[in-house]
Write an enzyme that holds these catalytic residues in place. Structure first.
Site, PDB file in Angstrom:
ATOM      1  N   GLY A  13       0.586  -1.108  -0.154  1.00  0.00           N
ATOM      2  CA  GLY A  13      -0.009   0.023   0.046  1.00  0.00           C
ATOM      3  C   GLY A  13       0.897   1.378  -0.061  1.00  0.00           C
ATOM      4  N   ASN A  15       1.621   3.004  -2.673  1.00  0.00           N
ATOM      5  CA  ASN A  15       1.157   4.093  -3.399  1.00  0.00           C
ATOM      6  C   ASN A  15      -0.214   4.764  -2.798  1.00  0.00           C
ATOM      7  OD1 ASN A  15       2.302   4.751  -6.386  1.00  0.00           O
ATOM      8  ND2 ASN A  15       2.714   2.388  -5.946  1.00  0.00           N
ATOM      9  N   ARG A  67     -16.075 -14.315 -10.357  1.00  0.00           N
ATOM     10  CA  ARG A  67     -15.465 -12.889 -10.118  1.00  0.00           C
ATOM     11  C   ARG A  67     -16.588 -11.798 -10.043  1.00  0.00           C
ATOM     12  NH1 ARG A  67     -10.031 -12.371 -11.318  1.00  0.00           N
ATOM     13  NH2 ARG A  67      -9.297 -14.469 -12.144  1.00  0.00           N
ATOM     14  N   ILE A  94      -7.845  -9.389 -11.234  1.00  0.00           N
ATOM     15  CA  ILE A  94      -8.222  -9.169 -12.688  1.00  0.00           C
ATOM     16  C   ILE A  94      -9.583  -8.900 -12.593  1.00  0.00           C
ATOM     17  CG2 ILE A  94      -8.942 -10.197 -15.045  1.00  0.00           C
ATOM     18  CD1 ILE A  94      -5.869 -11.395 -14.641  1.00  0.00           C
ATOM     19  N   LEU A  95     -10.046  -7.772 -13.078  1.00  0.00           N
ATOM     20  CA  LEU A  95     -11.572  -7.334 -12.865  1.00  0.00           C
ATOM     21  C   LEU A  95     -12.122  -8.032 -14.270  1.00  0.00           C
ATOM     22  CD1 LEU A  95     -10.956  -3.802 -11.627  1.00  0.00           C
ATOM     23  CD2 LEU A  95     -12.000  -5.586 -10.292  1.00  0.00           C
ATOM     24  N   HIS A 111       0.597   0.970 -13.123  1.00  0.00           N
ATOM     25  CA  HIS A 111       1.290  -0.058 -13.624  1.00  0.00           C
ATOM     26  C   HIS A 111       2.808   0.198 -13.651  1.00  0.00           C
ATOM     27  CE1 HIS A 111       1.181  -3.631 -15.479  1.00  0.00           C
ATOM     28  NE2 HIS A 111       1.966  -3.528 -16.585  1.00  0.00           N
ATOM     29  N   SER A 138       3.285   3.769 -15.363  1.00  0.00           N
ATOM     30  CA  SER A 138       2.152   4.431 -16.249  1.00  0.00           C
ATOM     31  C   SER A 138       0.901   4.487 -15.265  1.00  0.00           C
ATOM     32  CB  SER A 138       1.799   3.618 -17.595  1.00  0.00           C
ATOM     33  OG  SER A 138       2.913   3.233 -18.126  1.00  0.00           O
ATOM     34  N   ASP A 147      -4.910  -3.656 -18.270  1.00  0.00           N
ATOM     35  CA  ASP A 147      -3.612  -2.776 -18.689  1.00  0.00           C
ATOM     36  C   ASP A 147      -3.848  -1.973 -19.854  1.00  0.00           C
ATOM     37  OD1 ASP A 147      -2.876  -3.355 -16.005  1.00  0.00           O
ATOM     38  OD2 ASP A 147      -1.446  -5.058 -16.580  1.00  0.00           O
TER      39      ASP A 147
HETATM   40  C1  GAR Z   1       3.313  -1.086  -7.589  1.00  0.00           C
HETATM   41  O1  GAR Z   1       4.588  -1.193  -8.094  1.00  0.00           O
HETATM   42  C2  GAR Z   1       2.362  -1.081  -8.565  1.00  0.00           C
HETATM   43  O2  GAR Z   1       2.698  -0.417  -9.646  1.00  0.00           O
HETATM   44  C3  GAR Z   1       2.176  -2.577  -9.070  1.00  0.00           C
HETATM   45  O3  GAR Z   1       2.336  -2.981  -7.577  1.00  0.00           O
HETATM   46  C4  GAR Z   1       2.947  -2.451  -6.713  1.00  0.00           C
HETATM   47  C5  GAR Z   1       2.327  -1.904  -5.676  1.00  0.00           C
HETATM   48  O4  GAR Z   1       3.132  -1.338  -4.189  1.00  0.00           O
HETATM   49  N1  GAR Z   1       1.060  -2.701  -9.552  1.00  0.00           N
HETATM   50  C6  GAR Z   1       0.680  -3.722 -10.386  1.00  0.00           C
HETATM   51  O5  GAR Z   1       1.732  -4.574 -10.641  1.00  0.00           O
HETATM   52  C7  GAR Z   1      -0.558  -3.688 -11.063  1.00  0.00           C
HETATM   53  N2  GAR Z   1      -0.625  -4.669 -12.215  1.00  0.00           N
HETATM   54  P1  GAR Z   1       2.289  -0.758  -3.278  1.00  0.00           P
HETATM   55  O6  GAR Z   1       1.297  -1.691  -2.716  1.00  0.00           O
HETATM   56  O7  GAR Z   1       3.537  -0.495  -2.394  1.00  0.00           O
HETATM   57  O8  GAR Z   1       1.600   0.729  -3.686  1.00  0.00           O
END
Ligand code: GAR
Length: 191
Positions: A13, A15, A67, A94-95, A111, A138, A147
């Site tokens: 978490g 981000n 899902r 995946i949604l 991503h 991105s 994606d």
């Molecule tokens: C991040 O690097 C994000 O870009 C990636 O997972 C990580 C989560 O880190 N997302 C994906 O790969 C989505 N397909 P975080 O939980 O520390 O934010």
């Protein structure tokens, strides 16, 4: 009226934390109303609580093979919190295409690649294996294609000699934490 934002996570978490802090400091004109994790043990849930944001664990496992049923529960939580906009931030489920259709232009995702390159998993290793000069990240709108939605912004991160996927991921994550809040702030201004 402030934009009410839900953040969906599956793991650490980091981000999510940068998005919440940017909203709470006023850098983004929005309110983080709920953090939802499909992984009940995700470290991000405690981080959300520590930031005084509602944290909901919604285990996907009881919905194995269905899902749509999981997404119905997800919608219930989102609607209970009167959510206007959803940010996926390390959300690894995946949604179905139905979900983004119900939330058209209302779901953003980050991503860890320079889309359209390397949709899906193991993005950093794939960029290294391909001999690319840059990895990156991105932020894009979520559509029914994995994606595949329109890219709203991206940052390239040079790949160094002897880079491993882990240390490239670490440098990309630093950029993710700047990119996502900046793009979200602009997106909300234009809503
Ligand atoms: C991040 O690097 C994000 O870009 C990636 O997972 C990580 C989560 O880190 N997302 C994906 O790969 C989505 N397909 P975080 O939980 O520390 O934010």
């Amino acid at each position: 009226m402030t934009t009410r934002v839900a953040i969906l996570i599956s793991g650490s978490g980091s981000n999510m934390v940068t998005l919440v802090k940017a909203m709470q400091s006023g850098d983004i004109d929005a309110t983080p109303v709920v953090v939802i994790s499909n992984v009940t043990t995700a470290a991000g849930l405690d981080k959300a609580k520590a930031l005084n944001v509602n944290a909901v664990a919604l285990d996907h496992r009881p919905y194995k093979g269905d899902r749509a049923a999981f997404e119905a529960e997800l919608n219930k939580v989102l609607n209970e919190h009167n959510v206007d906009l959803i940010c996926l931030a390390g959300f690894m489920r995946i949604l179905t295409p139905d979900f983004p259709n119900q939330w058209k232009r209302k779901i953003l995702n980050i991503h860890p690649s320079l889309l359209p390159k390397y949709k899906g998993l193991h993005t950093h290793q794939r960029a290294i294996d391909a001999g690319d000069d840059n990895g990156g990240c991105s932020v894009h709108l979520v559509t029914g294609e994995l994606d595949g939605g329109p890219v709203l912004g991206q940052v390239a991160v040079p790949i160094m000699e002897n880079d491993t996927a882990d240390n490239l991921a670490e440098r990309v994550l630093v950029e993710e934490h700047k990119l996502y809040p900046a793009i979200l702030a602009d997106f909300i201004k234009q809503m």
